[in-house]
Design a protein around this motif. Structure first.
Motif, PDB file in Angstrom:
ATOM      1  N   GLU A  15      -9.833   5.342   5.269  1.00 55.57           N
ATOM      2  CA  GLU A  15     -10.060   3.905   5.050  1.00 55.57           C
ATOM      3  C   GLU A  15     -10.976   3.642   3.850  1.00 55.57           C
ATOM      4  O   GLU A  15     -10.759   2.682   3.110  1.00 55.57           O
ATOM      5  CB  GLU A  15     -10.655   3.320   6.327  1.00 55.57           C
ATOM      6  N   LYS A  16     -11.990   4.479   3.643  1.00 52.13           N
ATOM      7  CA  LYS A  16     -12.926   4.254   2.526  1.00 52.13           C
ATOM      8  C   LYS A  16     -12.284   4.505   1.170  1.00 52.13           C
ATOM      9  O   LYS A  16     -12.858   4.159   0.145  1.00 52.13           O
ATOM     10  CB  LYS A  16     -14.163   5.136   2.682  1.00 52.13           C
ATOM     11  N   GLN A  17     -11.103   5.085   1.155  1.00 54.92           N
ATOM     12  CA  GLN A  17     -10.413   5.368  -0.105  1.00 54.92           C
ATOM     13  C   GLN A  17      -9.353   4.319  -0.434  1.00 54.92           C
ATOM     14  O   GLN A  17      -8.561   4.494  -1.358  1.00 54.92           O
ATOM     15  CB  GLN A  17      -9.799   6.769  -0.057  1.00 54.92           C
ATOM     16  N   TYR A  18      -9.344   3.215   0.319  1.00 57.93           N
ATOM     17  CA  TYR A  18      -8.442   2.102   0.010  1.00 57.93           C
ATOM     18  C   TYR A  18      -8.917   1.438  -1.279  1.00 57.93           C
ATOM     19  O   TYR A  18     -10.116   1.248  -1.495  1.00 57.93           O
ATOM     20  CB  TYR A  18      -8.445   1.073   1.150  1.00 57.93           C
ATOM     21  N   TYR A  19      -7.949   1.071  -2.122  1.00 58.53           N
ATOM     22  CA  TYR A  19      -8.281   0.398  -3.374  1.00 58.53           C
ATOM     23  C   TYR A  19      -7.179  -0.597  -3.710  1.00 58.53           C
ATOM     24  O   TYR A  19      -5.992  -0.288  -3.566  1.00 58.53           O
ATOM     25  CB  TYR A  19      -8.419   1.425  -4.514  1.00 58.53           C
ATOM     26  N   LYS A  20      -7.592  -1.779  -4.131  1.00 60.04           N
ATOM     27  CA  LYS A  20      -6.636  -2.789  -4.604  1.00 60.04           C
ATOM     28  C   LYS A  20      -6.921  -3.024  -6.081  1.00 60.04           C
ATOM     29  O   LYS A  20      -8.013  -3.449  -6.467  1.00 60.04           O
ATOM     30  CB  LYS A  20      -6.778  -4.092  -3.827  1.00 60.04           C
ATOM     31  N   THR A  53     -14.837   3.560  -4.425  1.00 62.64           N
ATOM     32  CA  THR A  53     -14.113   4.713  -3.889  1.00 62.64           C
ATOM     33  C   THR A  53     -14.774   6.041  -4.244  1.00 62.64           C
ATOM     34  O   THR A  53     -14.429   7.064  -3.657  1.00 62.64           O
ATOM     35  CB  THR A  53     -12.641   4.732  -4.354  1.00 62.64           C
ATOM     36  N   ILE A  54     -15.723   6.042  -5.178  1.00 57.75           N
ATOM     37  CA  ILE A  54     -16.404   7.305  -5.505  1.00 57.75           C
ATOM     38  C   ILE A  54     -17.901   7.276  -5.175  1.00 57.75           C
ATOM     39  O   ILE A  54     -18.587   8.287  -5.356  1.00 57.75           O
ATOM     40  CB  ILE A  54     -16.183   7.745  -6.978  1.00 57.75           C
ATOM     41  N   LYS A  55     -18.404   6.137  -4.691  1.00 55.23           N
ATOM     42  CA  LYS A  55     -19.832   6.078  -4.332  1.00 55.23           C
ATOM     43  C   LYS A  55     -20.204   7.187  -3.364  1.00 55.23           C
ATOM     44  O   LYS A  55     -21.200   7.883  -3.545  1.00 55.23           O
ATOM     45  CB  LYS A  55     -20.173   4.723  -3.708  1.00 55.23           C
ATOM     46  N   GLY A  56     -19.408   7.352  -2.316  1.00 55.56           N
ATOM     47  CA  GLY A  56     -19.688   8.384  -1.327  1.00 55.56           C
ATOM     48  C   GLY A  56     -19.675   9.775  -1.934  1.00 55.56           C
ATOM     49  O   GLY A  56     -20.480  10.636  -1.568  1.00 55.56           O
ATOM     50  N   GLY A  74      -2.931  -6.261  -8.168  1.00 53.60           N
ATOM     51  CA  GLY A  74      -2.451  -6.438  -6.797  1.00 53.60           C
ATOM     52  C   GLY A  74      -1.916  -5.178  -6.144  1.00 53.60           C
ATOM     53  O   GLY A  74      -1.683  -5.163  -4.929  1.00 53.60           O
ATOM     54  N   ASN A  75      -1.691  -4.115  -6.901  1.00 56.75           N
ATOM     55  CA  ASN A  75      -1.201  -2.864  -6.317  1.00 56.75           C
ATOM     56  C   ASN A  75      -2.261  -2.282  -5.380  1.00 56.75           C
ATOM     57  O   ASN A  75      -3.437  -2.209  -5.728  1.00 56.75           O
ATOM     58  CB  ASN A  75      -0.878  -1.843  -7.409  1.00 56.75           C
ATOM     59  N   GLU A  76      -1.806  -1.863  -4.188  1.00 57.02           N
ATOM     60  CA  GLU A  76      -2.713  -1.321  -3.184  1.00 57.02           C
ATOM     61  C   GLU A  76      -2.417   0.157  -2.948  1.00 57.02           C
ATOM     62  O   GLU A  76      -1.251   0.551  -2.903  1.00 57.02           O
ATOM     63  CB  GLU A  76      -2.555  -2.069  -1.866  1.00 57.02           C
ATOM     64  N   VAL A  77      -3.492   0.944  -2.785  1.00 51.19           N
ATOM     65  CA  VAL A  77      -3.345   2.376  -2.542  1.00 51.19           C
ATOM     66  C   VAL A  77      -4.372   2.840  -1.522  1.00 51.19           C
ATOM     67  O   VAL A  77      -5.440   2.252  -1.375  1.00 51.19           O
ATOM     68  CB  VAL A  77      -3.505   3.221  -3.829  1.00 51.19           C
ATOM     69  N   TYR A  78      -4.004   3.911  -0.841  1.00 51.36           N
ATOM     70  CA  TYR A  78      -4.931   4.711  -0.060  1.00 51.36           C
ATOM     71  C   TYR A  78      -4.978   6.057  -0.763  1.00 51.36           C
ATOM     72  O   TYR A  78      -3.999   6.797  -0.764  1.00 51.36           O
ATOM     73  CB  TYR A  78      -4.463   4.860   1.395  1.00 51.36           C
ATOM     74  N   ASN A  79      -6.093   6.333  -1.406  1.00 49.65           N
ATOM     75  CA  ASN A  79      -6.231   7.554  -2.191  1.00 49.65           C
ATOM     76  C   ASN A  79      -6.488   8.776  -1.310  1.00 49.65           C
ATOM     77  O   ASN A  79      -7.221   8.695  -0.323  1.00 49.65           O
ATOM     78  CB  ASN A  79      -7.402   7.428  -3.174  1.00 49.65           C
ATOM     79  N   VAL A  80      -5.890   9.873  -1.690  1.00 47.51           N
ATOM     80  CA  VAL A  80      -6.231  11.197  -1.181  1.00 47.51           C
ATOM     81  C   VAL A  80      -6.661  11.956  -2.433  1.00 47.51           C
ATOM     82  O   VAL A  80      -5.833  12.255  -3.293  1.00 47.51           O
ATOM     83  CB  VAL A  80      -5.031  11.889  -0.502  1.00 47.51           C
ATOM     84  N   PRO A 110       0.819  -1.219   0.000  1.00 46.88           N
ATOM     85  CA  PRO A 110       0.000   0.000   0.000  1.00 46.88           C
ATOM     86  C   PRO A 110       0.852   1.269   0.000  1.00 46.88           C
ATOM     87  O   PRO A 110       1.860   1.350   0.704  1.00 46.88           O
ATOM     88  CB  PRO A 110      -0.787  -0.094   1.308  1.00 46.88           C
ATOM     89  N   ILE A 111       0.426   2.220  -0.817  1.00 48.96           N
ATOM     90  CA  ILE A 111       1.044   3.544  -0.844  1.00 48.96           C
ATOM     91  C   ILE A 111      -0.071   4.587  -0.743  1.00 48.96           C
ATOM     92  O   ILE A 111      -1.245   4.288  -0.993  1.00 48.96           O
ATOM     93  CB  ILE A 111       1.870   3.796  -2.134  1.00 48.96           C
ATOM     94  N   ILE A 112       0.309   5.795  -0.363  1.00 48.18           N
ATOM     95  CA  ILE A 112      -0.629   6.914  -0.384  1.00 48.18           C
ATOM     96  C   ILE A 112      -0.528   7.538  -1.770  1.00 48.18           C
ATOM     97  O   ILE A 112       0.566   7.879  -2.218  1.00 48.18           O
ATOM     98  CB  ILE A 112      -0.286   7.939   0.704  1.00 48.18           C
ATOM     99  N   MET A 113      -1.656   7.638  -2.447  1.00 47.38           N
ATOM    100  CA  MET A 113      -1.662   8.171  -3.804  1.00 47.38           C
ATOM    101  C   MET A 113      -2.561   9.408  -3.858  1.00 47.38           C
ATOM    102  O   MET A 113      -3.761   9.324  -3.606  1.00 47.38           O
ATOM    103  CB  MET A 113      -2.151   7.125  -4.802  1.00 47.38           C
ATOM    104  N   CYS A 114      -1.961  10.539  -4.173  1.00 52.03           N
ATOM    105  CA  CYS A 114      -2.717  11.786  -4.324  1.00 52.03           C
ATOM    106  C   CYS A 114      -3.228  11.898  -5.748  1.00 52.03           C
ATOM    107  O   CYS A 114      -2.528  11.535  -6.693  1.00 52.03           O
ATOM    108  CB  CYS A 114      -1.823  12.987  -4.014  1.00 52.03           C
TER     109      CYS A 114
END
Length: 155
Positions: free
Chosen positions: A85-90, A138-141, A94-100, A16-20
């Motif tokens: 947490e709701k912006q986590y995406y796999k 990740t965009i439903k909200g 297999g690449n994992e991100v936490y989107n900002v 997992p990485i933080i992805m802006c």
């Protein structure tokens, strides 16, 4: 422009990485919103993507909209910033991100929709009462917040 995320992945693998990044809610004169049908999943989402080194969020939003759907944004208005947490995406690879993600509203755009088939299957405007159910989680909200604020006249 380089491929910052691709270069970073050479060092961290799929961890997992933080992805802006940024995306845009494009609104036409009939008050419909543009959704982009992804190629990697059977989901509709907003045009947008990851920030490259040296870009502002606004530049990212404009570049991604143009690359994905062929439209040039005029005025962008910040709608909200999403993270956590709701912006986590796999991704399927297999690449994992936490989107900002900075989400912008845009009613001022030019061009004709032209989908980059490497990233999307389709892009079209939907009336607010006919939004597809298969939205990217990740965009439903974001979409639900937009619909709620639209109904209350808070845009």
């Amino acid at each position: 422009m380089g491929d910052y995320i691709g270069d970073l992945r050479k060092f961290v693998g799929t961890r997992p990485i933080i992805m802006c990044g940024a995306n845009v809610i494009l609104i036409n004169s009939q008050n419909e919103i543009l959704l982009h049908h992804r190629t990697d999943r059977d989901w509709w989402g907003l045009p947008g993507g990851a920030m490259e080194l040296g870009e502002s969020l606004e530049e990212t939003a404009r570049r991604e909209v143009f690359e994905e759907v062929g439209l040039k944004c005029g005025e962008l208005k910040l709608f909200n910033i999403y993270s956590g947490e709701k912006q986590y995406y796999k991704y399927p690879d297999g690449n994992e991100v936490y989107n900002v993600t900075a989400t912008y509203l845009c009613r001022d755009y030019i061009g004709k929709i032209s989908v980059d088939l490497k990233e999307g299957r389709d892009a079209r405007f939907f009336s607010l009462d006919r939004i597809p159910s298969n939205l990217s989680y990740t965009i439903k909200g974001t979409i639900y917040e937009f619909l709620e604020r639209s109904q209350k006249g808070n845009l």
